[in-house]
Design an enzyme around this catalytic site. Structure first.
Site, PDB file in Angstrom:
ATOM      1  N   LYS A 153      -2.143 -51.257   7.382  1.00  0.00           N
ATOM      2  CA  LYS A 153      -1.816 -50.267   8.417  1.00  0.00           C
ATOM      3  C   LYS A 153      -0.673 -49.386   7.964  1.00  0.00           C
ATOM      4  O   LYS A 153       0.113 -49.729   7.064  1.00  0.00           O
ATOM      5  CB  LYS A 153      -1.451 -50.951   9.733  1.00  0.00           C
ATOM      6  CG  LYS A 153      -0.281 -51.944   9.655  1.00  0.00           C
ATOM      7  CD  LYS A 153       1.111 -51.344   9.748  1.00  0.00           C
ATOM      8  CE  LYS A 153       2.204 -52.417   9.755  1.00  0.00           C
ATOM      9  NZ  LYS A 153       3.577 -51.854   9.622  1.00  0.00           N
ATOM     10  N   PRO A 194       0.038 -54.356  -1.046  1.00  0.00           N
ATOM     11  CA  PRO A 194       1.308 -54.814  -1.632  1.00  0.00           C
ATOM     12  C   PRO A 194       2.052 -55.731  -0.669  1.00  0.00           C
ATOM     13  O   PRO A 194       2.119 -55.466   0.539  1.00  0.00           O
ATOM     14  CB  PRO A 194       2.091 -53.508  -1.857  1.00  0.00           C
ATOM     15  CG  PRO A 194       1.066 -52.426  -1.853  1.00  0.00           C
ATOM     16  CD  PRO A 194      -0.042 -52.884  -0.963  1.00  0.00           C
ATOM     17  N   GLY A 213       5.252 -57.253   1.128  1.00  0.00           N
ATOM     18  CA  GLY A 213       6.584 -56.749   1.460  1.00  0.00           C
ATOM     19  C   GLY A 213       6.684 -55.250   1.453  1.00  0.00           C
ATOM     20  O   GLY A 213       7.756 -54.698   1.214  1.00  0.00           O
ATOM     21  N   GLY A 263       1.690 -54.496   6.490  1.00  0.00           N
ATOM     22  CA  GLY A 263       1.078 -55.528   7.320  1.00  0.00           C
ATOM     23  C   GLY A 263       0.030 -56.371   6.633  1.00  0.00           C
ATOM     24  O   GLY A 263      -0.843 -56.930   7.311  1.00  0.00           O
ATOM     25  N   GLY A 264       0.097 -56.533   5.320  1.00  0.00           N
ATOM     26  CA  GLY A 264      -0.947 -57.258   4.597  1.00  0.00           C
ATOM     27  C   GLY A 264      -1.129 -58.692   5.066  1.00  0.00           C
ATOM     28  O   GLY A 264      -2.231 -59.119   5.402  1.00  0.00           O
ATOM     29  N   GLY A 265      -0.032 -59.461   5.114  1.00  0.00           N
ATOM     30  CA  GLY A 265      -0.116 -60.847   5.547  1.00  0.00           C
ATOM     31  C   GLY A 265      -0.533 -60.965   7.003  1.00  0.00           C
ATOM     32  O   GLY A 265      -1.309 -61.859   7.371  1.00  0.00           O
ATOM     33  N   SER A 292      -2.398 -58.862   8.637  1.00  0.00           N
ATOM     34  CA  SER A 292      -3.818 -58.533   8.721  1.00  0.00           C
ATOM     35  C   SER A 292      -4.679 -59.703   8.255  1.00  0.00           C
ATOM     36  O   SER A 292      -5.721 -59.999   8.853  1.00  0.00           O
ATOM     37  CB  SER A 292      -4.117 -57.289   7.876  1.00  0.00           C
ATOM     38  OG  SER A 292      -5.465 -56.896   8.018  1.00  0.00           O
ATOM     39  N   ASP A 341       3.341 -58.089  13.993  1.00  0.00           N
ATOM     40  CA  ASP A 341       2.304 -57.149  13.559  1.00  0.00           C
ATOM     41  C   ASP A 341       0.887 -57.725  13.666  1.00  0.00           C
ATOM     42  O   ASP A 341      -0.085 -56.985  13.533  1.00  0.00           O
ATOM     43  CB  ASP A 341       2.536 -56.713  12.104  1.00  0.00           C
ATOM     44  CG  ASP A 341       3.516 -55.566  11.979  1.00  0.00           C
ATOM     45  OD1 ASP A 341       3.893 -54.995  13.025  1.00  0.00           O
ATOM     46  OD2 ASP A 341       3.927 -55.254  10.853  1.00  0.00           O
TER      47      ASP A 341
END
Length: 291
Positions: free
Chosen positions: A11, A94, A96, A100-102, A104, A136
């Site tokens: 995001k 990426p 950090g 919002g990768g983790g 998501s 998030d």
């Protein structure tokens, strides 16, 4: 059961204002979340032995701290079921970066296991479980462009101008880690931005006047502490209204063509990684949840 592969989009915060601080130390926010067609890929398989297994743990991240694994445990704790799952993740977002990768990944696990385990919890209940994992996580379960308030968990669907989904976002991430808690605790952080009204956004056809009132309130502090973020942002600002997403370190700008986006990526500053993406109106798994 056969493994199945699912997408976990990242995001952008198109803006992020801090409008106050609560007695518990949390900050009141206003933000606009846009999902992107770039993200991680998760392979999720139901296990009948009750074990929750990470198929390819991230280097340096213990399984018990991995948000995807924590999501599976949280859902199982609420349900009381003894089913398990094997989860593998191909990381593209990426870590950090403020994308919002983790979070998501966790949302995708909740959505998929809710169906695989036959729980059929409504979207709102999954969002409540997600909020226990991180602020998030709910927006990815919410699954559409969202105006966020509260600590980021009060979400309202909004419609962006159609041309926003024709644009290409160039997202660059300097090779630095920005600890979110450090930025929120910094004495120089703006904590009293005047709240915007969602009605002004909706009724103003997202005019340039509205966007000129917006920014990322965390940007100035991050740039002062992490020169690499400031330098990358300055470089991107040559090409448009570049901003930082979340608490950084990723920064982004929108351009009108693939050619322009690829040109920026090719010439990006040293010690940065990058990708281009388009906005998504809905999460690819939106139909797997119901109100």
């Amino acid at each position: 059961m056969h493994p199945t592969t699912f997408f976990a989009p990242c995001k952008l915060n198109l803006f992020l204002h801090i409008t106050g601080q609560l007695p518990n130390g949390y900050h009141r926010l206003q933000s606009l979340f846009l999902l992107l067609d770039h993200g991680d890929t998760l392979t999720i398989t139901q296990r009948d032995d009750g074990q929750i297994v990470h198929g390819n743990p991230l280097p340096g991240v213990p399984a018990e701290q991995d948000l995807a694994i924590r999501a599976a445990h949280a859902l199982r704790a609420v349900s009381g079921r003894r089913l398990g799952a094997e989860i593998t993740c191909e990381k593209r977002t990426p870590m950090g970066g403020g994308l919002g990768g983790g979070s998501s990944d966790a949302a995708t696990v909740l959505i998929v296991l809710n169906q695989l385990w036959g729980l059929h919890y409504p979207r709102q209940q999954l969002m409540q479980i997600g909020l226990t994992l991180g602020a998030d996580v709910p927006v990815f379960i919410f699954g559409q462009t969202a105006w966020a308030e509260g600590v980021g968990e009060q979400l309202t669907p909004v419609t962006l101008d159609a041309n926003m989904f024709e644009k290409y976002f160039v997202v660059l991430t300097p090779h630095v880690q920005v600890p979110t808690a450090q930025i929120f605790a910094h004495q120089a952080l703006t904590r009293d931005s005047k709240p915007l009204r969602i009605a002004d956004f909706s009724n103003g056809a997202q005019s340039s006047a509205f966007w000129q009132q917006t920014r990322n309130d965390m940007e100035a502090v991050v740039c002062s502490l992490y020169p690499a973020v400031a330098d990358t942002l300055d470089w991107l600002k040559q090409f448009g209204d570049a901003r930082m997403s979340g608490s950084g370190a990723s920064v982004f700008v929108s351009v009108d063509s693939v050619k322009k986006a690829d040109e920026l990526l090719k010439n990006r500053p040293e010690n940065t990684s990058g990708f281009r993406a388009k906005g998504l109106e809905y999460h690819p798994l939106f139909a797997m949840t119901s109100d």
